[in-house]
Motif scaffolding. Structure first.
Motif, PDB file in Angstrom:
ATOM      1  N   GLN A 150      43.211  50.521  17.949  1.00 36.90           N
ATOM      2  CA  GLN A 150      43.126  49.065  18.042  1.00 36.90           C
ATOM      3  C   GLN A 150      44.473  48.464  18.432  1.00 36.90           C
ATOM      4  N   LEU A 151      45.557  48.961  17.852  1.00 35.55           N
ATOM      5  CA  LEU A 151      46.886  48.441  18.158  1.00 35.55           C
ATOM      6  C   LEU A 151      47.305  48.775  19.588  1.00 35.55           C
ATOM      7  N   VAL A 152      46.907  49.954  20.076  1.00 40.35           N
ATOM      8  CA  VAL A 152      47.213  50.330  21.458  1.00 40.35           C
ATOM      9  C   VAL A 152      46.531  49.375  22.424  1.00 40.35           C
ATOM     10  N   ARG A 153      45.246  49.042  22.143  1.00 40.34           N
ATOM     11  CA  ARG A 153      44.527  48.110  23.006  1.00 40.34           C
ATOM     12  C   ARG A 153      45.177  46.731  22.995  1.00 40.34           C
ATOM     13  N   LEU A 154      45.604  46.267  21.824  1.00 41.07           N
ATOM     14  CA  LEU A 154      46.260  44.964  21.726  1.00 41.07           C
ATOM     15  C   LEU A 154      47.581  44.957  22.498  1.00 41.07           C
ATOM     16  N   ALA A 155      48.326  46.052  22.400  1.00 40.89           N
ATOM     17  CA  ALA A 155      49.601  46.142  23.107  1.00 40.89           C
ATOM     18  C   ALA A 155      49.395  46.105  24.612  1.00 40.89           C
ATOM     19  N   GLU A 156      48.359  46.804  25.094  1.00 44.23           N
ATOM     20  CA  GLU A 156      48.068  46.818  26.529  1.00 44.23           C
ATOM     21  C   GLU A 156      47.711  45.424  27.022  1.00 44.23           C
ATOM     22  N   LYS A 157      46.949  44.679  26.208  1.00 45.39           N
ATOM     23  CA  LYS A 157      46.580  43.317  26.605  1.00 45.39           C
ATOM     24  C   LYS A 157      47.809  42.423  26.691  1.00 45.39           C
ATOM     25  N   GLN A 158      48.768  42.623  25.769  1.00 46.86           N
ATOM     26  CA  GLN A 158      49.968  41.806  25.769  1.00 46.86           C
ATOM     27  C   GLN A 158      50.876  42.139  26.943  1.00 46.86           C
ATOM     28  N   HIS A 159      50.834  43.406  27.393  1.00 42.38           N
ATOM     29  CA  HIS A 159      51.759  43.857  28.431  1.00 42.38           C
ATOM     30  C   HIS A 159      51.170  43.785  29.827  1.00 42.38           C
ATOM     31  N   GLN A 160      49.898  43.405  29.943  1.00 42.81           N
ATOM     32  CA  GLN A 160      49.286  43.372  31.264  1.00 42.81           C
ATOM     33  C   GLN A 160      48.563  42.057  31.513  1.00 42.81           C
ATOM     34  N   LYS A 161      48.686  41.585  32.740  1.00 40.90           N
ATOM     35  CA  LYS A 161      47.905  40.437  33.197  1.00 40.90           C
ATOM     36  C   LYS A 161      47.023  40.971  34.313  1.00 40.90           C
ATOM     37  N   ILE A 162      45.712  40.953  34.111  1.00 41.66           N
ATOM     38  CA  ILE A 162      44.780  41.543  35.075  1.00 41.66           C
ATOM     39  C   ILE A 162      44.006  40.432  35.779  1.00 41.66           C
ATOM     40  N   VAL A 163      44.060  40.450  37.113  1.00 40.06           N
ATOM     41  CA  VAL A 163      43.378  39.444  37.933  1.00 40.06           C
ATOM     42  C   VAL A 163      42.362  40.146  38.821  1.00 40.06           C
ATOM     43  N   ALA A 164      41.099  39.726  38.741  1.00 42.24           N
ATOM     44  CA  ALA A 164      40.046  40.335  39.566  1.00 42.24           C
ATOM     45  C   ALA A 164      40.175  39.886  41.017  1.00 42.24           C
ATOM     46  N   LEU A 165      39.984  40.832  41.940  1.00 43.22           N
ATOM     47  CA  LEU A 165      40.030  40.542  43.373  1.00 43.22           C
ATOM     48  C   LEU A 165      38.623  40.574  43.955  1.00 43.22           C
ATOM     49  N   THR A 166      38.431  39.922  45.090  1.00 41.14           N
ATOM     50  CA  THR A 166      37.120  39.834  45.723  1.00 41.14           C
ATOM     51  C   THR A 166      36.588  41.216  46.096  1.00 41.14           C
ATOM     52  N   PRO A 167      35.379  41.579  45.652  1.00 37.19           N
ATOM     53  CA  PRO A 167      34.795  42.870  46.055  1.00 37.19           C
ATOM     54  C   PRO A 167      34.560  42.909  47.561  1.00 37.19           C
ATOM     55  N   ALA A 168      34.647  44.106  48.153  1.00 30.46           N
ATOM     56  CA  ALA A 168      34.414  44.262  49.598  1.00 30.46           C
ATOM     57  C   ALA A 168      32.937  44.577  49.831  1.00 30.46           C
ATOM     58  N   ARG A 169      32.266  43.784  50.680  1.00 33.92           N
ATOM     59  CA  ARG A 169      30.852  43.988  50.971  1.00 33.92           C
ATOM     60  C   ARG A 169      30.682  44.911  52.176  1.00 33.92           C
ATOM     61  N   GLY A 170      29.596  45.687  52.150  1.00 34.26           N
ATOM     62  CA  GLY A 170      29.251  46.497  53.304  1.00 34.26           C
ATOM     63  C   GLY A 170      28.776  45.612  54.444  1.00 34.26           C
ATOM     64  N   SER A 171      28.643  46.197  55.623  1.00 33.41           N
ATOM     65  CA  SER A 171      28.227  45.420  56.809  1.00 33.41           C
ATOM     66  C   SER A 171      26.705  45.431  56.964  1.00 33.41           C
ATOM     67  N   ILE A 172      26.190  44.457  57.712  1.00 35.07           N
ATOM     68  CA  ILE A 172      24.769  44.401  58.069  1.00 35.07           C
ATOM     69  C   ILE A 172      24.667  44.554  59.583  1.00 35.07           C
ATOM     70  N   TYR A 173      23.838  45.504  60.047  1.00 38.27           N
ATOM     71  CA  TYR A 173      23.671  45.765  61.482  1.00 38.27           C
ATOM     72  C   TYR A 173      22.220  45.552  61.887  1.00 38.27           C
ATOM     73  N   ASP A 174      22.007  45.241  63.182  1.00 39.47           N
ATOM     74  CA  ASP A 174      20.631  45.185  63.682  1.00 39.47           C
ATOM     75  C   ASP A 174      20.213  46.591  64.115  1.00 39.47           C
ATOM     76  N   ARG A 175      19.023  46.739  64.697  1.00 41.08           N
ATOM     77  CA  ARG A 175      18.500  48.068  65.034  1.00 41.08           C
ATOM     78  C   ARG A 175      19.294  48.754  66.149  1.00 41.08           C
ATOM     79  N   ASN A 176      20.094  47.971  66.881  1.00 41.20           N
ATOM     80  CA  ASN A 176      20.947  48.550  67.928  1.00 41.20           C
ATOM     81  C   ASN A 176      22.375  48.791  67.433  1.00 41.20           C
ATOM     82  N   ASN A 177      22.556  48.694  66.097  1.00 47.26           N
ATOM     83  CA  ASN A 177      23.867  48.877  65.460  1.00 47.26           C
ATOM     84  C   ASN A 177      24.893  47.810  65.864  1.00 47.26           C
TER      85      ASN A 177
END
Length: 217
Positions: A41-68
């Motif tokens: 529990q203390l290790v988890r608390l220490a990690e939270k105090q020592h880190q600032k985590i920011v989520a980044l935009t996920p990368a989406r796959g592409s959409i193609y038509d039947r001719n690619n």
């Protein structure tokens, strides 16, 4: 009389020795409790105090038509962030950045004063704007890669392809129906800090990149 004094001295020595034994036992028990029982529990608390985590935009796959031919793709763009605690003069920095960001000086200062650890200044910027800001070489200002959805054919077949939000989850059409397949995993921007809250990693950040989702044809 002498025997009585010697007897009382021995009693005092034993009392002091007993007090030291009791304190040693309490200290040992406390150390065992913190280092063994509460360790995880203390290790988890220490990690939270020592880190600032920011989520980044996920990368989406592409959409193609039947001719690619691509109907929807994700392109990488730079997002600009600030770590205000590493900025020497916030007012001066805001004055330099405001004309490049297309924001008022007060608005930029508001972002920089809103958090001492991290603040987004602008996300998914044009390459020209990125180069101009990088040329200023301001400590505490950094960039990270994020993705933006782009539709090569504009509004053609837009009612079928659909569109995404800023999340960027699919909101309509194929983007929504196959969202779980197309959407990749989130990346993270991690700012390391010491016990006093000061950034300690190089430029304050380590990036875990997002993984791209699957393509749909």
């Amino acid at each position: 009389m002498r025997d009585r004094k010697e007897k009382w001295a021995r009693i005092r020595i034993r009392m002091i020795g007993g007090i030291f034994v009791v304190f040693f036992a309490i200290t040992s028990a406390r150390a065992f409790y913190l280092q063994v029982i509460k360790k995880e529990q203390l290790v988890r608390l220490a990690e939270k105090q020592h880190q600032k985590i920011v989520a980044l935009t996920p990368a989406r796959g592409s959409i193609y038509d039947r001719n690619n031919a691509p109907l929807a793709v994700s392109i990488e763009m730079d997002s600009c962030y600030a770590e205000p605690r590493n900025i020497e003069n916030i007012a001066e920095t805001a004055a330099k950045l405001s004309p490049l960001l297309g924001m008022s000086r007060a608005a930029v200062e508001g972002k920089l004063n809103g958090s001492r650890n991290f603040a987004w200044l602008q996300r998914r910027m044009s390459p020209d704007m990125v180069q101009k800001i990088k040329a200023l070489d301001i400590d505490g200002i950094g960039f990270v890669k994020e993705t933006k959805r782009f539709y090569p054919n504009g509004e053609v077949a837009g009612h079928v392809i659909g569109f995404t939000g800023l999340d960027p989850d699919g909101l309509e059409g194929i983007e929504l129906k196959y969202n779980s397949t197309i959407l990749g995993s989130t990346g993270y921007l991690v700012t390391e800090r010491d016990a006093l809250g000061r950034d300690v990693a190089q430029k304050g950040t380590v990036v875990t990149k997002a993984s791209k989702g699957e393509n749909v044809t």
